[in-house]
Scaffold this motif. Sequence first.
Motif, mmCIF file in Angstrom:
data_model
loop_
_atom_site.group_PDB
_atom_site.id
_atom_site.type_symbol
_atom_site.label_atom_id
_atom_site.label_comp_id
_atom_site.label_asym_id
_atom_site.label_seq_id
_atom_site.Cartn_x
_atom_site.Cartn_y
_atom_site.Cartn_z
ATOM 1 N N TRP A 166 60.765 45.868 46.521
ATOM 2 C CA TRP A 166 60.311 45.228 47.496
ATOM 3 C C TRP A 166 61.117 44.117 48.814
ATOM 4 O O TRP A 166 60.024 43.879 49.213
ATOM 5 N N ASP A 167 61.469 44.696 49.089
ATOM 6 C CA ASP A 167 62.096 44.343 50.560
ATOM 7 C C ASP A 167 61.075 44.705 51.664
ATOM 8 O O ASP A 167 61.240 44.372 52.657
ATOM 9 N N ASP A 168 59.964 45.820 50.953
ATOM 10 C CA ASP A 168 59.194 46.569 51.796
ATOM 11 C C ASP A 168 57.847 45.387 51.976
ATOM 12 O O ASP A 168 57.398 45.842 52.750
ATOM 13 N N ASN A 169 57.785 44.463 51.035
ATOM 14 C CA ASN A 169 56.437 44.090 50.195
ATOM 15 C C ASN A 169 55.421 44.405 50.976
ATOM 16 O O ASN A 169 54.341 44.265 51.166
ATOM 17 N N PRO A 170 54.759 45.786 49.962
ATOM 18 C CA PRO A 170 53.698 46.348 49.767
ATOM 19 C C PRO A 170 52.188 45.647 49.398
ATOM 20 O O PRO A 170 52.973 45.105 48.187
ATOM 21 N N ASP A 171 51.796 46.183 49.991
ATOM 22 C CA ASP A 171 50.084 44.554 49.453
ATOM 23 C C ASP A 171 50.542 45.988 47.597
ATOM 24 O O ASP A 171 50.408 47.080 47.206
ATOM 25 N N VAL A 172 49.848 44.751 46.831
ATOM 26 C CA VAL A 172 49.981 45.030 45.147
ATOM 27 C C VAL A 172 48.139 44.643 44.439
ATOM 28 O O VAL A 172 47.952 43.643 45.317
ATOM 29 N N VAL A 173 47.983 45.009 44.040
ATOM 30 C CA VAL A 173 46.754 44.757 43.195
ATOM 31 C C VAL A 173 47.159 43.360 41.927
ATOM 32 O O VAL A 173 47.841 43.571 41.231
ATOM 33 N N ALA A 174 46.918 42.702 41.899
ATOM 34 C CA ALA A 174 47.821 41.780 40.568
ATOM 35 C C ALA A 174 46.219 41.698 39.702
ATOM 36 O O ALA A 174 45.189 41.212 40.254
ATOM 37 N N LEU A 175 46.271 42.094 38.269
ATOM 38 C CA LEU A 175 44.799 41.723 37.958
ATOM 39 C C LEU A 175 45.623 40.729 36.365
ATOM 40 O O LEU A 175 47.143 40.641 35.996
ATOM 41 N N THR A 176 44.871 39.983 36.310
ATOM 42 C CA THR A 176 44.896 38.824 35.151
ATOM 43 C C THR A 176 43.882 38.995 33.901
ATOM 44 O O THR A 176 42.949 39.395 34.523
ATOM 45 N N PHE A 177 44.160 39.144 32.735
ATOM 46 C CA PHE A 177 44.189 39.553 31.817
ATOM 47 C C PHE A 177 44.347 38.607 30.384
ATOM 48 O O PHE A 177 44.801 37.719 30.200
ATOM 49 N N ARG A 178 43.161 39.365 29.248
ATOM 50 C CA ARG A 178 43.537 38.495 28.185
ATOM 51 C C ARG A 178 43.968 40.126 27.303
ATOM 52 O O ARG A 178 43.361 40.666 27.393
ATOM 53 N N VAL A 179 44.988 39.462 26.930
ATOM 54 C CA VAL A 179 45.204 40.348 25.355
ATOM 55 C C VAL A 179 44.182 41.190 24.368
ATOM 56 O O VAL A 179 44.012 39.166 23.596
ATOM 57 N N VAL A 180 43.842 41.456 24.160
ATOM 58 C CA VAL A 180 43.539 41.962 22.383
ATOM 59 C C VAL A 180 43.832 42.424 21.481
ATOM 60 O O VAL A 180 43.983 43.829 21.810
ATOM 61 N N ARG A 181 44.272 42.284 20.407
ATOM 62 C CA ARG A 181 44.771 42.920 19.418
ATOM 63 C C ARG A 181 44.015 43.603 19.325
ATOM 64 O O ARG A 181 43.918 43.340 18.101
ATOM 65 N N GLY A 182 43.739 44.795 19.587
ATOM 66 C CA GLY A 182 43.200 46.463 19.216
ATOM 67 C C GLY A 182 42.446 47.402 19.517
ATOM 68 O O GLY A 182 42.610 46.957 20.947
#
Length: 189
Positions: A166-182
């Motif tokens: 956390w303290d290194d503050n790396p770059d991240v890819v953030a994905l937003t999604f919807r969940v489908v049960r199947g």
Amino acid sequence: MVRALCDDRKTQTRRLATSPLRRVEVGDRLYVRESFAVRSVYSDVVEVGYMAHERASHTEFVEQIPVALASSAVPTWPSYKPSIHMPRWASRLTLIVEGIKVEALQSISEDDCIAEGAKLRGWMEGLGRPLDGWMVETEQPHVNVTPRWWYRELWSSLHPAEGQHWDDNPDVVALTFRVVRGNIDRIAA
């Protein structure tokens, strides 16, 4: 986090920017891997149990998959296989990517911390005055933490390597999604 997906609490995930998820595009589908066990193989179906719901009802715990789709299934019950070994045919949750952003880890907002799956407790009283914002439910009933603090602890538990803290503050890819049960191969396009 599988329980958070099933409870509709998790709609985002973050991975290091070096992850293959950086190549994901809006509309892509991802299947969720989780700890599982092949309970039984019958002539027509394979029964798969999921550790995340082991103590739930039978219908939440077990999925029946046609043998034709699970030809490699071998009973493992009562032992669970780690999520890393879950074959595509055994998945029961599919994520449909709706948004992607690359940012520094510590840029995460309080709302994004909640979207990461924090189990909210609601407004809490603390030190004789209302706390600013939501509190997260923890294993310890009288411990109140903010969603950001919760997410920082979660990230730290999953990323102990140098440069990933956390303290290194790396770059991240953030994905937003919807969940489908199947299963990813059995849901409508």
